[in-house]
Motif scaffolding. Structure first.
Motif, short mmCIF file in Angstrom:
data_model
loop_
_atom_site.label_atom_id
_atom_site.label_comp_id
_atom_site.label_asym_id
_atom_site.label_seq_id
_atom_site.Cartn_x
_atom_site.Cartn_y
_atom_site.Cartn_z
N GLU A 64 0.83 -1.21 0.00
CA GLU A 64 0.00 0.00 0.00
C GLU A 64 0.87 1.26 0.00
OE1 GLU A 64 -2.77 0.09 3.28
OE2 GLU A 64 -3.67 1.95 2.57
N ALA A 65 0.52 2.29 -0.70
CA ALA A 65 -0.60 2.36 -1.61
C ALA A 65 -0.15 2.24 -3.07
CB ALA A 65 -1.31 3.70 -1.43
N ARG A 66 1.03 2.82 -3.34
CA ARG A 66 1.43 2.86 -4.75
C ARG A 66 1.79 1.48 -5.28
NH1 ARG A 66 5.81 7.12 -4.04
NH2 ARG A 66 5.18 7.27 -1.87
N LYS A 72 -1.07 -0.67 5.36
CA LYS A 72 -0.68 0.15 6.50
C LYS A 72 -1.55 -0.29 7.69
CE LYS A 72 2.28 2.29 3.94
NZ LYS A 72 2.05 3.32 2.95
N LEU A 89 11.43 4.71 7.38
CA LEU A 89 11.29 5.25 6.03
C LEU A 89 12.25 6.42 5.88
CD1 LEU A 89 9.22 4.69 3.70
CD2 LEU A 89 7.80 6.48 4.67
N GLU A 90 12.49 6.83 4.61
CA GLU A 90 13.31 8.02 4.34
C GLU A 90 12.76 9.21 5.13
OE1 GLU A 90 13.22 8.93 0.20
OE2 GLU A 90 14.78 10.45 0.32
N TYR A 91 11.46 9.20 5.39
CA TYR A 91 10.84 10.32 6.11
C TYR A 91 9.88 9.87 7.21
CZ TYR A 91 8.02 9.37 1.89
OH TYR A 91 7.37 8.77 0.85
N ASP A 110 6.56 -3.02 -5.63
CA ASP A 110 6.29 -1.68 -5.11
C ASP A 110 6.72 -0.68 -6.18
OD1 ASP A 110 5.41 0.25 -3.39
OD2 ASP A 110 6.82 -0.20 -1.79
N ASP A 111 6.30 0.57 -6.00
CA ASP A 111 6.65 1.55 -7.04
C ASP A 111 8.09 1.99 -6.95
OD1 ASP A 111 6.11 3.00 -4.64
OD2 ASP A 111 5.88 4.84 -5.80
N LEU A 112 8.61 2.09 -5.72
CA LEU A 112 9.89 2.77 -5.56
C LEU A 112 10.74 2.13 -4.46
CD1 LEU A 112 10.45 6.50 -5.80
CD2 LEU A 112 11.06 5.45 -3.62
N ALA A 124 13.69 3.04 -2.07
CA ALA A 124 14.50 4.13 -1.51
C ALA A 124 15.49 3.48 -0.53
CB ALA A 124 13.62 5.19 -0.87
N THR A 125 15.20 3.51 0.77
CA THR A 125 16.11 2.88 1.74
C THR A 125 15.95 1.36 1.79
OG1 THR A 125 14.54 2.99 3.57
CG2 THR A 125 15.94 4.92 3.21
N GLY A 126 14.82 0.88 1.28
CA GLY A 126 14.55 -0.56 1.32
C GLY A 126 13.81 -1.01 2.57
N GLY A 127 13.53 -0.06 3.47
CA GLY A 127 12.88 -0.41 4.73
C GLY A 127 11.48 -0.99 4.54
N THR A 128 10.70 -0.37 3.68
CA THR A 128 9.32 -0.82 3.48
C THR A 128 9.28 -2.23 2.90
OG1 THR A 128 8.74 1.48 2.96
CG2 THR A 128 7.10 -0.21 2.43
O1 LIG Z 1 12.52 2.09 0.43
P1 LIG Z 1 11.81 2.93 1.47
O2 LIG Z 1 12.73 3.94 2.10
O3 LIG Z 1 11.10 2.11 2.49
O4 LIG Z 1 10.74 3.82 0.71
C1 LIG Z 1 9.93 3.34 -0.32
C2 LIG Z 1 8.49 3.34 0.06
O5 LIG Z 1 8.03 4.68 0.30
C3 LIG Z 1 6.88 4.93 -0.47
O6 LIG Z 1 5.71 4.61 0.20
P2 LIG Z 1 4.99 5.53 1.27
O7 LIG Z 1 5.26 4.99 2.63
O8 LIG Z 1 5.33 6.97 1.02
O9 LIG Z 1 3.46 5.25 1.04
P3 LIG Z 1 2.39 5.32 -0.15
O10 LIG Z 1 2.73 4.25 -1.16
O11 LIG Z 1 1.14 5.00 0.60
O12 LIG Z 1 2.41 6.71 -0.77
C4 LIG Z 1 7.02 4.01 -1.66
O13 LIG Z 1 5.77 3.74 -2.28
C5 LIG Z 1 7.63 2.78 -1.05
O14 LIG Z 1 6.66 1.90 -0.52
#
Ligand SMILES: O=P(O)(O)OC[C@H]1O[C@H](OP(=O)(O)OP(=O)(O)O)[C@H](O)[C@@H]1O
Ligand SMILES: Nc1ncnc2[nH]cnc12
Length: 170
Positions: free
Chosen positions: A56-58, A79, A94-96, A118-120, A122-126
């Protein structure tokens, strides 16, 4: 088509210093959206998987059409507080910020082969939290696929035991 150009940069969102990769501009363009899904599904078409897991969500927006293209079922990682049945929970940074993700306990059974989308990256935490959920339920992570990888954050390093693919890199 230059798919990367269809993704918009939003500086200082959700906090100062973060350049947010906004995929809504890509999703709005049907040719770009289709190209992204087609390429990602193509990468996994010959893989032996049982389910696609989307975060979730992207990760839902990309994971669900990829699951259908592969003729596989879709499992949501959500979530906190959204899933109605018994869940397993994992925390991550998360990055933020920090957050938790959940999966239904009966979504995966021992030995299921799973592709995580997943869409992206970043740090890989999610995605690591999603891997943790799959493995605690006895599933096997066959692959992890992203639309976009932010290479400078080195998320790939904590996923070194897995087959990680990203369609676009930055
Ligand atoms: O590699 P990471 O540092 O963990 O970051 C990547 C994650 O961050 C974003 O999700 P976000 O939590 O912003 O939620 P969303 O998809 O609901 O917008 C993105 O969609 C990944 O799931
Ligand atoms: N820079 C970024 N843009 C979009 N989603 C993200 N998730 C974590 N970092 C992100």
């Amino acid at each position: 088509m230059n798919l990367k150009e269809t993704i918009r940069n939003i500086p200082d969102f959700p906090k100062e210093g973060v350049i947010f990769k906004d995929i809504t501009t890509m999703l709005k363009d049907p040719a770009a959206f289709k190209e992204a899904i087609d390429h990602m599904a193509e990468k996994y078409k010959d893989c032996d998987i049982d389910y696609v897991v989307g975060i979730e969500a992207r990760g839902f927006i990309l994971g669900a059409p990829i699951a259908l293209a592969l003729n596989k079922g879709f499992i949501p990682v959500r979530k906190p507080g959204k899933l109605p049945a018994e869940t397993v929970v994992a925390s991550y940074e998360l990055e933020y910020g920090t957050n938790q993700v959940e999966m239904h306990q009966d979504a995966i059974t021992e030995g299921d082969k799973v592709l995580i989308i997943d869409d992206l990256l970043a740090t890989g935490g999610t995605v690591s939290a999603a891997v943790d959920l799959v493995e605690r339920l006895g599933g096997e992570v066959i692959g992890i696929g992203f639309l976009l990888e932010l290479c400078f954050l080195k998320g790939r390093d904590i996923l070194s035991n897995y087959d990680v693919f990203s369609l676009l890199q930055e």
